[in-house]
Scaffold this motif. Structure first.
Motif, PDB file in Angstrom:
ATOM      1  N   ILE A 102       2.133  -9.878  -1.083  1.00  0.00           N
ATOM      2  CA  ILE A 102       3.415 -10.520  -0.806  1.00  0.00           C
ATOM      3  C   ILE A 102       3.634 -11.572  -1.883  1.00  0.00           C
ATOM      4  O   ILE A 102       2.859 -12.528  -1.992  1.00  0.00           O
ATOM      5  CB  ILE A 102       3.438 -11.182   0.579  1.00  0.00           C
ATOM      6  CG1 ILE A 102       3.045 -10.186   1.675  1.00  0.00           C
ATOM      7  CG2 ILE A 102       4.808 -11.791   0.846  1.00  0.00           C
ATOM      8  CD1 ILE A 102       4.009  -9.038   1.825  1.00  0.00           C
ATOM      9  N   ILE A 103       4.678 -11.384  -2.669  1.00  0.00           N
ATOM     10  CA  ILE A 103       4.963 -12.297  -3.769  1.00  0.00           C
ATOM     11  C   ILE A 103       6.437 -12.666  -3.705  1.00  0.00           C
ATOM     12  O   ILE A 103       7.298 -11.804  -3.875  1.00  0.00           O
ATOM     13  CB  ILE A 103       4.634 -11.660  -5.140  1.00  0.00           C
ATOM     14  CG1 ILE A 103       3.185 -11.156  -5.160  1.00  0.00           C
ATOM     15  CG2 ILE A 103       4.862 -12.668  -6.258  1.00  0.00           C
ATOM     16  CD1 ILE A 103       2.818 -10.395  -6.408  1.00  0.00           C
ATOM     17  N   SER A 104       6.688 -13.945  -3.443  1.00  0.00           N
ATOM     18  CA  SER A 104       8.070 -14.446  -3.363  1.00  0.00           C
ATOM     19  C   SER A 104       8.903 -13.581  -2.424  1.00  0.00           C
ATOM     20  O   SER A 104      10.013 -13.161  -2.761  1.00  0.00           O
ATOM     21  CB  SER A 104       8.708 -14.485  -4.758  1.00  0.00           C
ATOM     22  OG  SER A 104       8.008 -15.367  -5.601  1.00  0.00           O
ATOM     23  N   SER A 105       8.346 -13.303  -1.268  1.00  0.00           N
ATOM     24  CA  SER A 105       9.004 -12.539  -0.203  1.00  0.00           C
ATOM     25  C   SER A 105       9.189 -11.067  -0.519  1.00  0.00           C
ATOM     26  O   SER A 105       9.806 -10.337   0.259  1.00  0.00           O
ATOM     27  CB  SER A 105      10.365 -13.151   0.140  1.00  0.00           C
ATOM     28  OG  SER A 105      10.211 -14.481   0.572  1.00  0.00           O
ATOM     29  N   LEU A 106       8.675 -10.619  -1.648  1.00  0.00           N
ATOM     30  CA  LEU A 106       8.715  -9.192  -1.976  1.00  0.00           C
ATOM     31  C   LEU A 106       7.350  -8.585  -1.702  1.00  0.00           C
ATOM     32  O   LEU A 106       6.326  -9.251  -1.826  1.00  0.00           O
ATOM     33  CB  LEU A 106       9.109  -8.990  -3.442  1.00  0.00           C
ATOM     34  CG  LEU A 106      10.507  -9.456  -3.845  1.00  0.00           C
ATOM     35  CD1 LEU A 106      10.725  -9.242  -5.339  1.00  0.00           C
ATOM     36  CD2 LEU A 106      11.576  -8.736  -3.036  1.00  0.00           C
ATOM     37  N   GLU A 107       7.349  -7.319  -1.343  1.00  0.00           N
ATOM     38  CA  GLU A 107       6.119  -6.637  -0.982  1.00  0.00           C
ATOM     39  C   GLU A 107       5.784  -5.591  -2.041  1.00  0.00           C
ATOM     40  O   GLU A 107       6.652  -4.824  -2.476  1.00  0.00           O
ATOM     41  CB  GLU A 107       6.289  -5.963   0.382  1.00  0.00           C
ATOM     42  CG  GLU A 107       5.016  -5.554   1.053  1.00  0.00           C
ATOM     43  CD  GLU A 107       5.241  -5.151   2.507  1.00  0.00           C
ATOM     44  OE1 GLU A 107       6.307  -4.581   2.805  1.00  0.00           O
ATOM     45  OE2 GLU A 107       4.346  -5.404   3.328  1.00  0.00           O
ATOM     46  N   TYR A 108       4.521  -5.583  -2.434  1.00  0.00           N
ATOM     47  CA  TYR A 108       4.056  -4.637  -3.435  1.00  0.00           C
ATOM     48  C   TYR A 108       2.882  -3.842  -2.870  1.00  0.00           C
ATOM     49  O   TYR A 108       2.081  -4.375  -2.076  1.00  0.00           O
ATOM     50  CB  TYR A 108       3.606  -5.376  -4.703  1.00  0.00           C
ATOM     51  CG  TYR A 108       4.711  -6.127  -5.392  1.00  0.00           C
ATOM     52  CD1 TYR A 108       5.016  -7.436  -5.023  1.00  0.00           C
ATOM     53  CD2 TYR A 108       5.452  -5.539  -6.409  1.00  0.00           C
ATOM     54  CE1 TYR A 108       6.035  -8.137  -5.644  1.00  0.00           C
ATOM     55  CE2 TYR A 108       6.472  -6.239  -7.041  1.00  0.00           C
ATOM     56  CZ  TYR A 108       6.756  -7.534  -6.653  1.00  0.00           C
ATOM     57  OH  TYR A 108       7.770  -8.220  -7.274  1.00  0.00           O
ATOM     58  N   TRP A 109       2.770  -2.589  -3.320  1.00  0.00           N
ATOM     59  CA  TRP A 109       1.698  -1.705  -2.856  1.00  0.00           C
ATOM     60  C   TRP A 109       0.977  -1.072  -4.031  1.00  0.00           C
ATOM     61  O   TRP A 109       1.588  -0.770  -5.063  1.00  0.00           O
ATOM     62  CB  TRP A 109       2.279  -0.583  -1.989  1.00  0.00           C
ATOM     63  CG  TRP A 109       2.850  -1.051  -0.697  1.00  0.00           C
ATOM     64  CD1 TRP A 109       4.150  -1.373  -0.432  1.00  0.00           C
ATOM     65  CD2 TRP A 109       2.133  -1.241   0.543  1.00  0.00           C
ATOM     66  NE1 TRP A 109       4.283  -1.754   0.880  1.00  0.00           N
ATOM     67  CE2 TRP A 109       3.069  -1.678   1.496  1.00  0.00           C
ATOM     68  CE3 TRP A 109       0.800  -1.080   0.928  1.00  0.00           C
ATOM     69  CZ2 TRP A 109       2.712  -1.964   2.811  1.00  0.00           C
ATOM     70  CZ3 TRP A 109       0.447  -1.347   2.230  1.00  0.00           C
ATOM     71  CH2 TRP A 109       1.398  -1.795   3.156  1.00  0.00           C
ATOM     72  N   GLY A 110      -0.305  -0.840  -3.840  1.00  0.00           N
ATOM     73  CA  GLY A 110      -1.058  -0.061  -4.797  1.00  0.00           C
ATOM     74  C   GLY A 110      -0.893   1.420  -4.505  1.00  0.00           C
ATOM     75  O   GLY A 110      -0.224   1.815  -3.549  1.00  0.00           O
ATOM     76  N   GLN A 111      -1.550   2.248  -5.304  1.00  0.00           N
ATOM     77  CA  GLN A 111      -1.404   3.691  -5.172  1.00  0.00           C
ATOM     78  C   GLN A 111      -2.358   4.266  -4.135  1.00  0.00           C
ATOM     79  O   GLN A 111      -2.211   5.413  -3.720  1.00  0.00           O
ATOM     80  CB  GLN A 111      -1.642   4.379  -6.530  1.00  0.00           C
ATOM     81  CG  GLN A 111      -3.105   4.597  -6.897  1.00  0.00           C
ATOM     82  CD  GLN A 111      -3.846   3.320  -7.268  1.00  0.00           C
ATOM     83  OE1 GLN A 111      -3.255   2.243  -7.415  1.00  0.00           O
ATOM     84  NE2 GLN A 111      -5.156   3.430  -7.425  1.00  0.00           N
ATOM     85  N   GLY A 112      -3.324   3.469  -3.709  1.00  0.00           N
ATOM     86  CA  GLY A 112      -4.258   3.909  -2.676  1.00  0.00           C
ATOM     87  C   GLY A 112      -5.551   4.443  -3.247  1.00  0.00           C
ATOM     88  O   GLY A 112      -5.588   4.990  -4.355  1.00  0.00           O
ATOM     89  N   THR A 113      -6.608   4.282  -2.475  1.00  0.00           N
ATOM     90  CA  THR A 113      -7.909   4.829  -2.853  1.00  0.00           C
ATOM     91  C   THR A 113      -8.529   5.485  -1.622  1.00  0.00           C
ATOM     92  O   THR A 113      -8.498   4.917  -0.525  1.00  0.00           O
ATOM     93  CB  THR A 113      -8.829   3.735  -3.430  1.00  0.00           C
ATOM     94  OG1 THR A 113     -10.045   4.328  -3.888  1.00  0.00           O
ATOM     95  CG2 THR A 113      -9.150   2.648  -2.423  1.00  0.00           C
ATOM     96  N   GLN A 114      -9.072   6.666  -1.795  1.00  0.00           N
ATOM     97  CA  GLN A 114      -9.611   7.436  -0.684  1.00  0.00           C
ATOM     98  C   GLN A 114     -11.005   6.951  -0.313  1.00  0.00           C
ATOM     99  O   GLN A 114     -11.880   6.801  -1.181  1.00  0.00           O
ATOM    100  CB  GLN A 114      -9.678   8.921  -1.033  1.00  0.00           C
ATOM    101  CG  GLN A 114     -10.300   9.803   0.036  1.00  0.00           C
ATOM    102  CD  GLN A 114      -9.428   9.944   1.264  1.00  0.00           C
ATOM    103  OE1 GLN A 114      -8.215  10.168   1.156  1.00  0.00           O
ATOM    104  NE2 GLN A 114     -10.027   9.813   2.451  1.00  0.00           N
ATOM    105  N   VAL A 115     -11.201   6.725   0.971  1.00  0.00           N
ATOM    106  CA  VAL A 115     -12.524   6.416   1.518  1.00  0.00           C
ATOM    107  C   VAL A 115     -12.865   7.510   2.524  1.00  0.00           C
ATOM    108  O   VAL A 115     -12.088   7.747   3.459  1.00  0.00           O
ATOM    109  CB  VAL A 115     -12.542   5.036   2.198  1.00  0.00           C
ATOM    110  CG1 VAL A 115     -13.855   4.823   2.950  1.00  0.00           C
ATOM    111  CG2 VAL A 115     -12.336   3.940   1.168  1.00  0.00           C
ATOM    112  N   THR A 116     -13.984   8.149   2.315  1.00  0.00           N
ATOM    113  CA  THR A 116     -14.427   9.209   3.210  1.00  0.00           C
ATOM    114  C   THR A 116     -15.828   8.888   3.711  1.00  0.00           C
ATOM    115  O   THR A 116     -16.741   8.658   2.905  1.00  0.00           O
ATOM    116  CB  THR A 116     -14.435  10.572   2.507  1.00  0.00           C
ATOM    117  OG1 THR A 116     -13.124  10.845   1.992  1.00  0.00           O
ATOM    118  CG2 THR A 116     -14.838  11.676   3.471  1.00  0.00           C
ATOM    119  N   VAL A 117     -15.966   8.849   5.035  1.00  0.00           N
ATOM    120  CA  VAL A 117     -17.253   8.530   5.642  1.00  0.00           C
ATOM    121  C   VAL A 117     -17.760   9.776   6.356  1.00  0.00           C
ATOM    122  O   VAL A 117     -17.107  10.270   7.283  1.00  0.00           O
ATOM    123  CB  VAL A 117     -17.135   7.361   6.630  1.00  0.00           C
ATOM    124  CG1 VAL A 117     -18.518   6.983   7.178  1.00  0.00           C
ATOM    125  CG2 VAL A 117     -16.475   6.162   5.964  1.00  0.00           C
TER     126      VAL A 117
END
Length: 119
Positions: A102-117
């Motif tokens: 959350i930066i100056s009321s804007l929301e940013y997302w990464g591309q994601g990383t897979q976790v497999t258990v």
């Protein structure tokens, strides 16, 4: 513009550990006012859910009930990076994990990383 890049996902056996990292890059002026950082996860067919989040100075940390006592969120503002230490992993923790800022009321997302258990 801000870019979030996650790393550290992979395949691990139940009971094992992984450490996710998310590095932010972009405009220095924007990065310097980066507020809450968080980790979310999503499995196919389900909504994305909050795993943990941490305030700007790291003084407040919130965790989902299903990870309390197992996961730890931290941040290094000098490196513009947020971490998620995941211990005692369970098969139900399998998901794509996303970094959120959350930066100056804007929301940013990464591309994601897979976790497999695995069991």
């Amino acid at each position: 513009q801000v870019r979030l890049v996650e790393s550290g996902g992979g395949l691990v056996q139940a009971g094992g550990s992984l450490r996710l990292s998310c590095a932010a890059s972009g405009s220095t002026d924007v990065i310097n006012v980066m507020g809450w950082l968080g980790w979310y996860r999503q499995v196919p067919g389900k909504q994305r859910e909050l795993v943990a989040r941490i305030s700007r100075l790291g003084t407040t940390r919130n965790y989902a009930e299903f990870v309390k006592g197992r996961f730890t969120i931290s941040r290094d503002n000098a490196k513009n990076t947020v971490y998620l230490q995941m211990d005692s992993l369970k098969p139900e923790d399998t998901a794509v994990y996303y970094c959120n800022a959350i930066i100056s009321s804007l929301e940013y997302w990464g591309q994601g990383t897979q976790v497999t258990v695995s069991t």
